[in-house]
Design an enzyme around this catalytic site. Structure first.
Site, short mmCIF file in Angstrom:
data_model
loop_
_atom_site.label_atom_id
_atom_site.label_comp_id
_atom_site.label_asym_id
_atom_site.label_seq_id
_atom_site.Cartn_x
_atom_site.Cartn_y
_atom_site.Cartn_z
N PRO A 1 0.89 -1.16 0.00
CA PRO A 1 -0.08 0.13 -0.10
C PRO A 1 0.92 1.26 0.19
CG PRO A 1 -1.05 -1.75 1.30
CD PRO A 1 0.26 -2.17 0.91
N GLU B 1 4.81 -2.18 -13.87
CA GLU B 1 6.29 -2.51 -14.14
C GLU B 1 7.17 -1.27 -14.26
OE1 GLU B 1 7.70 -5.40 -14.19
OE2 GLU B 1 5.76 -5.96 -13.64
N ARG C 1 -18.11 3.18 -41.75
CA ARG C 1 -18.95 4.18 -41.57
C ARG C 1 -19.06 5.26 -42.75
NH1 ARG C 1 -23.07 6.68 -38.76
NH2 ARG C 1 -22.38 8.76 -37.87
N GLY D 1 -16.04 8.28 -33.09
CA GLY D 1 -16.83 9.52 -32.69
C GLY D 1 -17.82 8.66 -31.42
#
Length: 365
Positions: free
Chosen positions: A127, A364, A269, A340
Site C-alpha cells: 500500500p 512495471e 462508417r 466518434g
C-alpha cells in the site's frame, strides 16, 4: 541485418489468431463488464498449450525465447488486453523460480503452470511502496525451520485466484545497505493466515484478477525460500529487463488492435455519401497510428532480441516500455476519436481498448 522472422513464428501467430477469434472475442465484453476471471478461456488455452510461454519444456512450458514471447504477447493483446493479461500472467513470478529455485521447487511449482493446473503471482508492491520496492515492510521472521510472514501486498495480479505467490519480504531488517536483507519466499494461498481481498472498480483490464494480499502469521517451511537469503531485492531487479520488454510488447499489441478496429470502422462508417476513410483527416490519423506502432514494434523487438542475447539492456528495455505504452494510450485515444460517439459506448471494442491502455504506463514502473 535480417528482419525476417522464422516460419514457426508465423505458425504461432496463426494459432493464437484462431484461438482469439473462436474463444476470446465472443466473450471479451462479458468478462470485462462482469470483472470476472475467464477460467473457461484459461482451461481451453491450457489444452492448446498456450500457457507458460517461457517456462522450459522440461518443466511443462513451451520454452519460447523472449522474442517469441513478445510476439505472442502482441498477438494476444491485439485480440483483448484483459483476457490476454490473464493468459500471460498465469506464470508471474516464474522467472525467480527458474533462475534461483531448487530442482524440487521447479518441479513442484513450474510444471502445474505450464499445464494450466495452477496459477501463480508475484507479490511485491505494498500500500505504501510501489516503484520504491526497497521500502516494503512485509516481514518474514525465521522461527526454527519455518518463516513467519506478516504484512500486506497491494495490486497483486491473480491475487484472489492464484495458487501460490513469490513474495518479496524483509528477512533481515537490520541488514546494512538499502537493498540488502530482502528475500523471495513462495507462499501457497491455502496457508493459514493468508487472505486475498479482490479489488474491483478498475478502469481497465477488468477480466484480470487484482487483489490485496494479507499475511497474518503465515507459516511456510524454509524450503520455500527462493535463492540466497537477503538477496531477494537484487534477484528481483534482474528481471525488469524481461518484464518491461514484455509490457512493451503488450503496448504494441493493444495499439495494433485499436488501430485495426479504427480502420475497419472508418471503412464501414459513411458520412456525406462516402466512407469516412476517404476523408483526408481520418487518413492522416490512421497513417500516424500505424507509423507509431511500427516504430514501437521495432524498438520492442530489438529489446526482446537483446534479452535473448543475454545483453544488459536496462536502458533499451525501459525505452521500449515507455514508448510502446505511450503509443498504446495515444492510438487507443485516436481510435475512439475515429469512432466518434460510437467509440464512447461499449458496443464497440474501441471503448474497452481505451480503458485498458492506461495501465501499461503504470505497471512495471
Amino acid at each position: 541485418m535480417d528482419f525476417e522472422l522464422p516460419s514457426e513464428i508465423d505458425q504461432i501467430r496463426d494459432e493464437i489468431q484462431r484461438f482469439g477469434e473462436n474463444e476470446i472475442e465472443p466473450v471479451a465484453s462479458k468478462y470485462d463488464r462482469e470483472e470476472k476471471y475467464p477460467q473457461e478461456v484459461m482451461d481451453k488455452a491450457a489444452e492448446m498449450g498456450l500457457m507458460g510461454a517461457q517456462i522450459p519444456v522440461e518443466y511443462g512450458g513451451a520454452g519460447y525465447s523472449m522474442l517469441e514471447a513478445a510476439i505472442i504477447s502482441e498477438e494476444m493483446f491485439a485480440i483483448d488486453p484483459g483476457i490476454a493479461l490473464c493468459l500471460q500472467s498465469a506464470s508471474f513470478g516464474a522467472d525467480a523460480i527458474m533462475e534461483f529455485g531448487t530442482e524440487d521447487q521447479k518441479a513442484e511449482y513450474l510444471e502445474p503452470i505450464g499445464t494450466g493446473e495452477a496459477v501463480m503471482g508475484a507479490a511485491i508492491s505494498e500500500p505504501h511502496a510501489g516503484s520504491d520496492v526497497s521500502s516494503i515492510s512485509t516481514e518474514a521472521e525465521k522461527d526454527g525451520d519455518e518463516y513467519v510472514i506478516n504484512g500486506n501486498k497491494m495490486w497483486i495480479t491473480n491475487g484472489s485466484v492464484g495458487d501460490f505467490f513469490v513474495v518479496l519480504c524483509q528477512t533481515d531488517p537490520d541488514a546494512e545497505g538499502r537493498y540488502n536483507g530482502f528475500s523471495q519466499i513462495i507462499v501457497e494461498s491455502d496457508r493459514d493466515g493468508f487472505e486475498a481481498d479482490k479489488i474491483t472498480g478498475k478502469l481497465g483490464i477488468r477480466a484480470s484478477d487484482t487483489a490485496e494480499l494479507i499475511f497474518d502469521d503465515v507459516r511456510v517451511p524454509e524450503e520455500n525460500l527462493v535463492g540466497t537469503p537477503g538477496m531477494g531485492f537484487l534477484q528481483q531487479m534482474q528481471f525488469f529487463d524481461d518484464t518491461r520488454t514484455g509490457v512493451a510488447a503488450q503496448g504494441v499489441g493493444l495499439a495494433r488492435g485499436a488501430a485495426e478496429r479504427a480502420l475497419e470502422y472508418a471503412q464501414e462508417r459513411e458520412q456525406f455519401g462516402q466512407p469516412i476513410s476517404e476523408f483526408q483527416a481520418i487518413q492522416h490519423k490512421i497513417a500516424e497510428m500505424f507509423t507509431d506502432i511500427e516504430a514501437a514494434r521495432n524498438l520492442t523487438y530489438k529489446a526482446a532480441w537483446s534479452v535473448d542475447q543475454d545483453e544488459q539492456i536496462t536502458k533499451l528495455a525501459s525505452m521500449a516500455k515507455e514508448y510502446a505504452s505511450r503509443v498504446a494510450v495515444d492510438v487507443a485515444n485516436e481510435a475512439v476519436q475515429v469512432h466518434g460517439g460510437a467509440g464512447y459506448v461499449d458496443d464497440f471494442d474501441a471503448e474497452r481498448f481505451y480503458r485498458d491502455a492506461k495501465i501499461l504506463q503504470i505497471y512495471e514502473g
